[in-house]
Design a protein around this motif. Structure first.
Motif, PDB file in Angstrom:
ATOM      1  N   UNK A 101      33.623  34.639  17.912  1.00 18.35           N
ATOM      2  CA  UNK A 101      32.594  35.662  17.710  1.00 18.35           C
ATOM      3  C   UNK A 101      31.820  35.917  18.995  1.00 18.35           C
ATOM      4  N   UNK A 102      30.648  36.502  18.853  1.00 22.69           N
ATOM      5  CA  UNK A 102      29.848  36.928  20.015  1.00 22.69           C
ATOM      6  C   UNK A 102      29.538  35.774  20.971  1.00 22.69           C
ATOM      7  N   UNK A 103      29.421  34.562  20.439  1.00 19.81           N
ATOM      8  CA  UNK A 103      29.080  33.417  21.299  1.00 19.81           C
ATOM      9  C   UNK A 103      30.302  32.630  21.750  1.00 19.81           C
ATOM     10  N   UNK A 104      31.491  33.113  21.418  1.00 19.20           N
ATOM     11  CA  UNK A 104      32.709  32.394  21.823  1.00 19.20           C
ATOM     12  C   UNK A 104      33.054  31.270  20.843  1.00 19.20           C
ATOM     13  N   UNK A 105      33.985  30.410  21.273  1.00 18.77           N
ATOM     14  CA  UNK A 105      34.477  29.352  20.378  1.00 18.77           C
ATOM     15  C   UNK A 105      33.610  28.102  20.418  1.00 18.77           C
ATOM     16  N   UNK A 106      33.472  27.459  19.282  1.00 15.98           N
ATOM     17  CA  UNK A 106      32.788  26.168  19.201  1.00 15.98           C
ATOM     18  C   UNK A 106      33.691  25.043  19.699  1.00 15.98           C
ATOM     19  N   UNK A 107      33.079  23.884  19.919  1.00 11.67           N
ATOM     20  CA  UNK A 107      33.809  22.731  20.465  1.00 11.67           C
ATOM     21  C   UNK A 107      34.982  22.303  19.574  1.00 11.67           C
ATOM     22  N   UNK A 108      34.815  22.436  18.258  1.00 12.02           N
ATOM     23  CA  UNK A 108      35.869  21.967  17.347  1.00 12.02           C
ATOM     24  C   UNK A 108      37.149  22.786  17.541  1.00 12.02           C
ATOM     25  N   UNK A 109      37.006  24.075  17.839  1.00 14.70           N
ATOM     26  CA  UNK A 109      38.191  24.911  18.085  1.00 14.70           C
ATOM     27  C   UNK A 109      38.865  24.458  19.382  1.00 14.70           C
ATOM     28  N   UNK A 110      38.061  24.253  20.426  1.00  9.27           N
ATOM     29  CA  UNK A 110      38.647  23.805  21.705  1.00  9.27           C
ATOM     30  C   UNK A 110      39.355  22.459  21.534  1.00  9.27           C
ATOM     31  N   UNK A 111      38.762  21.571  20.740  1.00 10.39           N
ATOM     32  CA  UNK A 111      39.360  20.235  20.549  1.00 10.39           C
ATOM     33  C   UNK A 111      40.688  20.332  19.799  1.00 10.39           C
ATOM     34  N   UNK A 112      40.790  21.258  18.830  1.00 11.58           N
ATOM     35  CA  UNK A 112      42.017  21.368  18.015  1.00 11.58           C
ATOM     36  C   UNK A 112      43.104  22.193  18.701  1.00 11.58           C
ATOM     37  N   UNK A 113      42.694  23.079  19.619  1.00  5.61           N
ATOM     38  CA  UNK A 113      43.648  24.043  20.190  1.00  5.61           C
ATOM     39  C   UNK A 113      44.737  23.344  21.009  1.00  5.61           C
TER      40      UNK A 113
END
Ligand code: SAM
Length: 152
Positions: A101-113
């Motif tokens: 969204x407007x603020x970009x991805x949260x840490x949990x998305x980066x960790x799972x990606x």
């Protein structure tokens, strides 16, 4: 094997949505669009964390997860087609693309990606990113099939 696009926000009828649908309909693998929205009035880190949970809740177990992020890795279209072909060959049930969204991805998305994919170092409106991603997936499909579309 299917493709999934989980994205923050709901697309209204309009040119961005029409463009996305046009390219998505040309993909041979089904592309399942899941739209998520945080309705509570939260902002900043809390909104990002909540949106990350909503996006990840859409991802099937065992999926290859690709987070769209301008700070991710950029590819030329031929190189991307090879990477995309590799994801398809992994034998995962799904390749899931996540748009924040407007603020970009949260840490949990980066960790799972499994991968962070950038379409360019510039920031694009998220509804346009849907259409740009669908076009590049169609282009990658054309390249992998040796179809002349990708030369255009
Ligand atoms: C309007 S952007 C928000 C960008 C946010 N300010 C940030 O720092 O990440 C919304 C979403 O669009 C996607 N996006 C925007 N530009 C992109 C780009 N150049 N490459 C890949 N994804 C992009 C990302 O998923 C991003 O989370």
């Amino acid at each position: 094997m299917k493709l999934m696009l989980a994205a923050v926000g709901r697309a209204k009828k309009g040119p961005e949505r029409a463009l996305f649908e046009q390219y998505a309909s040309r993909l041979k693998l089904p592309l399942d669009l899941r739209e998520v929205e945080e309705k509570r009035p939260v902002s900043g880190p809390e909104r990002k964390a909540r949106e990350a949970d909503l996006l990840l809740a859409c991802v099937p177990a065992g999926a290859v997860v690709v987070a769209l992020d301008e700070r991710g890795k950029t590819y030329g279209s031929e190189a991307f087609a090879k990477v995309y072909g590799g994801w398809l060959e992994r034998g995962a049930p799904c390749v899931a693309f996540l748009i924040g969204g407007a603020d970009g991805h949260g840490d949990a998305v980066r960790a799972r990606a499994d991968a962070l994919l950038s379409l360019s170092p510039m920031t694009w409106p998220h509804m346009l990113v849907r259409a740009m991603l669908a076009e590049q997936l169609f282009r990658a499909q054309s390249i992998l099939e040796g179809h002349p579309y990708h030369r255009a």
